[in-house]
Design an enzyme around this catalytic site. Sequence first.
Site, short mmCIF file in Angstrom:
data_model
loop_
_atom_site.label_atom_id
_atom_site.label_comp_id
_atom_site.label_asym_id
_atom_site.label_seq_id
_atom_site.Cartn_x
_atom_site.Cartn_y
_atom_site.Cartn_z
N HIS A 211 0.86 -1.19 0.00
CA HIS A 211 0.00 0.00 0.00
C HIS A 211 0.89 1.23 0.00
CE1 HIS A 211 -3.17 2.82 1.28
NE2 HIS A 211 -4.00 1.91 0.83
N GLU A 265 -7.74 -5.25 -0.19
CA GLU A 265 -8.28 -6.02 -1.30
C GLU A 265 -8.22 -7.53 -1.09
OE1 GLU A 265 -9.81 -4.21 -3.26
OE2 GLU A 265 -8.61 -2.83 -4.46
N1 ACO Z 1 3.95 -7.73 -4.82
C1 ACO Z 1 5.27 -7.77 -5.04
N2 ACO Z 1 6.09 -6.70 -4.88
C2 ACO Z 1 5.53 -5.56 -4.48
C3 ACO Z 1 4.15 -5.44 -4.21
C4 ACO Z 1 3.35 -6.59 -4.39
N3 ACO Z 1 2.03 -6.55 -4.16
N4 ACO Z 1 3.88 -4.18 -3.82
C5 ACO Z 1 5.03 -3.51 -3.85
N5 ACO Z 1 6.03 -4.35 -4.23
C6 ACO Z 1 7.45 -4.02 -4.33
C7 ACO Z 1 7.76 -3.26 -5.60
O1 ACO Z 1 8.08 -4.11 -6.66
C8 ACO Z 1 8.95 -2.42 -5.14
O2 ACO Z 1 10.09 -3.23 -5.16
P1 ACO Z 1 11.53 -2.61 -5.60
O3 ACO Z 1 11.76 -1.46 -4.66
O4 ACO Z 1 12.45 -3.76 -5.43
O5 ACO Z 1 11.35 -2.14 -7.01
C9 ACO Z 1 8.63 -2.10 -3.67
O6 ACO Z 1 7.79 -3.17 -3.24
C10 ACO Z 1 7.93 -0.78 -3.45
O7 ACO Z 1 6.86 -0.71 -4.36
P2 ACO Z 1 6.22 0.63 -4.89
O8 ACO Z 1 5.62 0.38 -6.23
O9 ACO Z 1 7.17 1.77 -4.74
O10 ACO Z 1 5.10 0.88 -3.84
P3 ACO Z 1 3.86 1.78 -4.10
O11 ACO Z 1 3.61 2.51 -2.87
O12 ACO Z 1 4.00 2.58 -5.33
O13 ACO Z 1 2.76 0.68 -4.42
C11 ACO Z 1 0.79 -0.51 -4.60
C12 ACO Z 1 1.58 0.53 -3.77
C13 ACO Z 1 0.56 0.03 -5.99
C14 ACO Z 1 -0.54 -0.77 -3.91
C15 ACO Z 1 1.64 -1.83 -4.66
O14 ACO Z 1 1.91 -2.32 -3.37
C16 ACO Z 1 0.98 -2.90 -5.51
O15 ACO Z 1 1.15 -2.90 -6.73
N6 ACO Z 1 0.20 -3.84 -4.88
C17 ACO Z 1 -0.48 -4.87 -5.63
C18 ACO Z 1 -1.82 -4.34 -6.18
C19 ACO Z 1 -2.85 -4.11 -5.09
O16 ACO Z 1 -3.00 -4.91 -4.17
N7 ACO Z 1 -3.62 -3.00 -5.24
C20 ACO Z 1 -4.63 -2.60 -4.26
C21 ACO Z 1 -4.11 -1.50 -3.40
S1 ACO Z 1 -5.24 -1.09 -2.09
C22 ACO Z 1 -6.28 0.06 -2.79
O17 ACO Z 1 -5.97 0.81 -3.63
C23 ACO Z 1 -7.67 0.09 -2.32
#
Ligand code: ACO
Length: 328
Positions: A211, A265
């Site tokens: 998140h 989610e």
């Molecule tokens: N699975 C695997 N790796 C992940 C995940 C995940 N679900 N989420 C983040 N990471 C990793 C990224 O690859 C990144 O790794 P790196 O630094 O080695 O490149 C690191 O964790 C940080 O990720 P960011 O993209 O910077 O985190 P951000 O805050 O932008 O992302 C997000 C938040 C978009 C929700 C992300 O965690 C994600 O894509 N989750 C999966 C989709 C999801 O569950 N969406 C629902 C969100 S809740 C809502 O909106 C109601």
Amino acid sequence: VAHLLWIGHLPTAAELAEFQKKLEANRNLPKSVVDVLRLLPPDTLPMDALRTGLSALGAIEQTAFAEAPDLDQAIAIAARFPAILADFFRLRAGKEPVTPKPGHNTAQSYLWQLLGTEPEERHWKPLETYLVLLADHGMNASTFTARVIASTQSDLVSALTGGVGALKGPLHGGAPSKVLDMLNEIGTADNVDNWLTQALDRGDRLMGFGHRVYKAEDPRAEILREMARTASDPDFFALSKTTEDRTLALLNERKPGRRLYTNVEFYSAAVLAAVGLPGDMFTPTFAVARSVGWSAHVLEQVSNNRLIRPQSQFVGPHDKKFVPIDQR
Ligand code: ACO
């Protein structure tokens, strides 16, 4: 809770009755909006049907939404979200929309309009809790979208239609049906590690984890997990829990220091499946809940409006010359 978000306090019994009356008066869609939904191919994504239905509503009921957004419009549109989805859901299955029934709360009415049968308490109660939990959540991507649109002095329907578009993406509200796909693909507990390892090796994001704001467990996930524990099929819950535990362990190993936890989610999928909704109605049902938060933000925005216009810095070359097309 809608009353709380829009007006600032929980309603008295009399205020609730007044609210209920206004919601009920708006649960029937205008026939022309139903006709627009009727024209959509049955394989239209329900989020696209919702976006289209809203847009049609804004055009067909132009005068109702022409003035600056206000409380009556917010109530009307909160009743229209479930109606658009339910009518499309029935039409795509070759069935006619059902007439809403007086006395139903929002969760009961949504299930009644979807399924045409009296909803059981074991279904509408968890749905009602889900709708309350997801009604608002600060300045998330879809709420920000709705506020930006409202800040231009556009109308409420346009603002909420934009919100639907932003919510659709899997990095925001589009994740729960993908959680269901993931759990269905995993199938059994002995396949969890294998499936997750392959997905992480490919660089996939695991849906329902991580998140932008929460660097600890999303508090809503905790509530939904307990709801799923009691409402869903025990085997499905066990598979969800094993998948959650292994995902957290693997993410911790592979992405140390990123603080990736279960988000809202992940268990939304189990709860909404237990309520009897198919996977492609999960994100639209999230939109039903969030429509209230979006309009509360829009009302707040217009009450003290200033155009939202972020700056951006151009990083490309500055010295490009115009070259006529025959010389390129
Ligand atoms: N699975 C695997 N790796 C992940 C995940 C995940 N679900 N989420 C983040 N990471 C990793 C990224 O690859 C990144 O790794 P790196 O630094 O080695 O490149 C690191 O964790 C940080 O990720 P960011 O993209 O910077 O985190 P951000 O805050 O932008 O992302 C997000 C938040 C978009 C929700 C992300 O965690 C994600 O894509 N989750 C999966 C989709 C999801 O569950 N969406 C629902 C969100 S809740 C809502 O909106 C109601």
